[in-house]
Each structure stands twice: as structure tokens, then as C-alpha cells.
Design an enzyme around this catalytic site. Structure first.
Site, PDB file in Angstrom:
ATOM      1  N   HIS A   1     -46.051  35.237 -20.230  1.00 43.34           N
ATOM      2  CA  HIS A   1     -45.965  36.082 -21.424  1.00 43.34           C
ATOM      3  C   HIS A   1     -46.374  35.293 -22.660  1.00 43.34           C
ATOM      4  CE1 HIS A   1     -42.062  34.726 -23.255  1.00 43.34           C
ATOM      5  NE2 HIS A   1     -41.705  34.476 -22.004  1.00 43.34           N
TER       6      HIS A   1
ATOM      7  N   ASP B   1     -41.433  28.623 -25.126  1.00 46.96           N
ATOM      8  CA  ASP B   1     -41.118  29.818 -24.342  1.00 46.96           C
ATOM      9  C   ASP B   1     -41.944  30.974 -24.911  1.00 46.96           C
ATOM     10  OD1 ASP B   1     -40.047  31.966 -22.957  1.00 46.96           O
ATOM     11  OD2 ASP B   1     -38.065  31.833 -23.904  1.00 46.96           O
TER      12      ASP B   1
ATOM     13  N   GLU C   1     -42.494  40.423 -23.395  1.00 46.58           N
ATOM     14  CA  GLU C   1     -41.472  40.013 -22.428  1.00 46.58           C
ATOM     15  C   GLU C   1     -40.115  39.888 -23.088  1.00 46.58           C
ATOM     16  OE1 GLU C   1     -38.942  37.047 -20.182  1.00 46.58           O
ATOM     17  OE2 GLU C   1     -39.714  36.985 -22.229  1.00 46.58           O
ATOM     18  N   GLU C   2     -40.086  39.377 -24.310  1.00 42.75           N
ATOM     19  CA  GLU C   2     -38.818  39.090 -24.979  1.00 42.75           C
ATOM     20  C   GLU C   2     -38.030  40.346 -25.341  1.00 42.75           C
ATOM     21  OE1 GLU C   2     -37.563  36.303 -24.995  1.00 42.75           O
ATOM     22  OE2 GLU C   2     -39.133  34.778 -25.003  1.00 42.75           O
TER      23      GLU C   2
ATOM     24  N   ASP D   1     -42.946  30.867 -16.308  1.00 42.70           N
ATOM     25  CA  ASP D   1     -42.111  30.926 -17.507  1.00 42.70           C
ATOM     26  C   ASP D   1     -41.465  29.564 -17.704  1.00 42.70           C
ATOM     27  OD1 ASP D   1     -40.523  31.946 -19.682  1.00 42.70           O
ATOM     28  OD2 ASP D   1     -40.539  33.923 -18.746  1.00 42.70           O
TER      29      ASP D   1
ATOM     30  N   HIS E   1     -34.921  29.334 -27.062  1.00 40.73           N
ATOM     31  CA  HIS E   1     -34.711  30.304 -28.133  1.00 40.73           C
ATOM     32  C   HIS E   1     -34.204  29.660 -29.421  1.00 40.73           C
ATOM     33  CE1 HIS E   1     -34.834  34.316 -25.726  1.00 40.73           C
ATOM     34  NE2 HIS E   1     -35.761  33.450 -25.317  1.00 40.73           N
TER      35      HIS E   1
END
Length: 355
Positions: free
Chosen positions: A66, A178, A212-213, A235, A322
């Protein structure tokens, strides 16, 4: 680490802002890279970029990562010129106060700071607690609502301002690793497979998936279009090599120990064994991630696209997910590329995917 690692490409992927729903800047880079090596490159109405190499081959393999990252969206500006926002994706509010940010406007990026009530003014019951998102704002130095609206009106997308920075050895830190680390890995795999095209028997589809998030939305639609028989999602995954983590809960996952290969209900057993076999034959280090149920990655929806897909999940170890300072090892990314390249070139028509 191999000399082929293209750090400039990883840096460019991170430099291009791509919060979920606003991935267009990074997808420009993806299209450019894919056009150099793929037979066809297309972009669907959701913004997924799909590149095909040897599309007549068998079986149909989809490698996907992603391209979206966490972000903020300006929703309101008060009379003093302070901007209030909503999160795009799963933020921990405790990581936001005082963060420097960039507001991405048609005229270019506008710097700002996430403001919060200073500790000197907090009541006793407020101290030691993470402020809720509604009590945070962005300060761009504007003196009025009019000035702020001219610079960054409601609807402006925002990212943290942190960029790629080397640490010790092969470690680097940045926002957006990420999953820009995974995106780099699939793009580099496309390049290396294309260089060995005479050995490729499968049809390779590389997908830079959006959103994706906020619920794996891009992989749902792109997989429906590609119709892969085999698919690997790439990922990042948390590590247990720093304080306040539990090896008992997530396993002995460490930076620098190679890519993580998942085994569990969302992974086809034969695809898992083919990945493990490719790693063993290439002498590559890899780490095992036994996950009995949901993986919280694109593989969860990828597995059940159309009549079902034989799926695998390969992850790059990552500390502090994150946050604005995620950490990965470039050596782990390099070994992920090597694993995906060998797996892709080893696929042949008639491969047994039935558990």
C-alpha cells in the site's frame, strides 16, 4: 547490504505525501518507475497503480504494497487563524502534540506545528494524560482566519514533516515507512525480475494499492481486476526488540534479522512453504510470524477476492509504527526484495496451490 539498493528511490517515495485518499503525488513516482520495466501500466478509478510484466504467463501473481500513509485533514479554521483537523488513519494522539507538520497546498507545502495547551497551564487532572484529538490544532503562524484560509483552506491535507534520516549501521528513520518500505520492495522486485525476464514464467502484476490505512479499500478493487491466482502482500510489522514489548505476544521479531513470513489462517499453506523454500535456497534469513487470525494487513481482504486467492504475507520489521519516527533496516528491505524476486522467478505453470 547489496550495492543495488536505491536509497534515492526510497527517499523520493517518502518525500511524496500520500495520506489515504490523497495518494496521487506518490503514484506519479510509482507510474514512472513501473513504466521503465513493465509491459503495461494502468491506474484505476480508485487510484491504484497496476503494472504487468509477462501478462500471458502462468500463474497470475500479484505483488502488492500500500502506498498510503497516515495524515490529517483540515476541517475548520477559527478567527485567530488556528486550524483544526481530523485524522486520516489510526493515530495515537499522544504522538502528535508539538509535532512539526507540512500542509500540502496547490502553492506548495506550508509548515506548521501541532499546538496543545502547555503543561504550565494544565489542571492537575490533565497532567500525564494524552490530550484528545479535538483539543489539538495546527499553528501556521497566521494572524487571522482570512490569512490562514488563503494559505491552507479547509480540505488541505497534512503530513508530519519528518523525512528519511540514517541512524546507526543500516537503520533509517522516517514517517511513512509504513508502507513506503514495502512499496520500495515491490518496485525493486519488478526491476530485478524484469532484468531476468527470460527466467520468468508467471504473469507478474505489481500493485501500488491505495487506502489501506482506512480499511484496505484499494487492494479489494485491484485484486478484483487483476484476478490473481497467487498474491503476496508486503507490509511492515512491529518488533519485540525494544522496551515495553512482549515476545510472548508477538514473537521474537527483530530489526536486522530478515523479512517476516506469516503462517496462519489468512495465508495459503503452499504459498507459505514456497516462500520459506525460496528463502532457504537463497540462504536468506527470515523470521516466522505465527498469526492465527486477522493480520490487519491487505492480505485479509486479498485472500477472499472473487473465488479466493492463494495468499502470502511478507513483512519488513519496523519499530514505532504510526509515529513520525518509524525505524527499519535497509538490510531487511534488501532481503525482502531478494526473497520476492526468487519466489517470483521460481513460480511455474501448474504449481499446486491446493492446501
Amino acid at each position: 547490504m547489496g550495492e543495488e539498493f536505491r536509497l534515492s528511490l526510497l527517499e523520493e517515495l517518502i518525500e511524496r505525501p500520500s495520506p489515504s485518499g490523497f495518494e496521487q503525488p506518490v503514484q506519479e513516482v510509482v507510474r514512472r518507475e513501473c513504466a521503465r520495466y513493465a509491459d503495461t501500466v494502468s491506474t484505476d478509478v480508485h487510484g491504484n497503480v497496476i503494472a504487468a510484466l509477462n501478462p500471458a504467463g502462468q500463474p497470475r501473481l500479484m505483488l502488492t504494497a500500500h502506498c498510503d500513509e497516515l495524515g490529517l485533514l483540515v476541517r475548520y479554521i477559527d478567527e485567530q487563524g488556528f486550524l483544526y483537523f481530523s485524522p486520516i488513519g489510526g493515530f495515537d494522539p499522544a504522538t502528535l502534540p508539538g509535532e512539526r507538520v507540512l500542509l500540502h497546498t496547490a502553492s506548495g507545502p506550508v509548515p506548521g506545528v501541532i499546538g496543545v495547551k502547555p503543561i504550565h497551564l494544565q489542571e492537575a487532572e490533565e497532567r500525564g494524560k494524552a490530550p484528545p484529538l479535538k483539543q489539538l490544532w495546527i499553528d501556521i503562524g497566521a494572524s487571522s482566519k482570512k490569512e490562514a484560509e488563503e494559505l491552507a483552506p479547509p480540505g488541505t491535507v497534512v503530513t508530519r514533516a519528518t523525512r528519511l534520516q540514517p541512524l546507526r549501521g543500516s537503520l533509517v528513520t522516517s514517517r511513512g515507512l509504513d508502507d513506503k518500505a514495502g512499496l520500495y520492495a515491490v518496485l525493486e522486485t519488478l526491476r530485478r525480475v524484469a532484468a531476468q525476464r527470460q527466467q520468468l514464467r508467471a504473469a507478474l502484476y505489481v500493485v501500488s494499492a491505495v487506502q489501506e490505512e482506512i480499511g484496505s479499500r484499494g487492494v479489494r478493487t485491484s485484486a478484483y481486476a487483476v484476478q490473481p491466482e497467487v498474491a503476496i502482500a508486503v507490509d511492515v510489522a512491529p518488533t519485540a526488540d525494544h522496551p515495553q514489548t512482549s515476545k510472548q505476544e508477538i514473537g521474537d521479531i527483530r530489526l536486522g534479522a530478515g523479512p517476516i513470513v506469516t503462517i496462519g489462517a489468512h495465508v495459503n499453506p503452499r504459498v507459505y512453504e514456497l516462500l520459506a523454500q525460496a528463502a532457504r535456497e537463497a540462504g536468506l534469513s527470515y523470521q516466522l510470524d505465527p498469526t492465527p487470525g486477522r493480520t490487519a494487513t491487505d492480505v485479509d481482504l486479498l485472500q477472499v477476492s472473487r473465488e479466493g486467492v492463494a495468499t502470502g504475507l511478507v513483512s519488513i520489521p519496523c519499530r514505532y509504527l504510526h509515529t513520525g519516527s518509524e525505524i527499519v533496516s535497509l538490510e531487511d528491505i534488501e532481503e525482502t526484495v531478494a526473497l520476492l524476486t526468487r519466489f517470483t522467478l521460481a513460480l511455474s505453470p501448474g504449481v499446486n496451490l491446493i492446501p
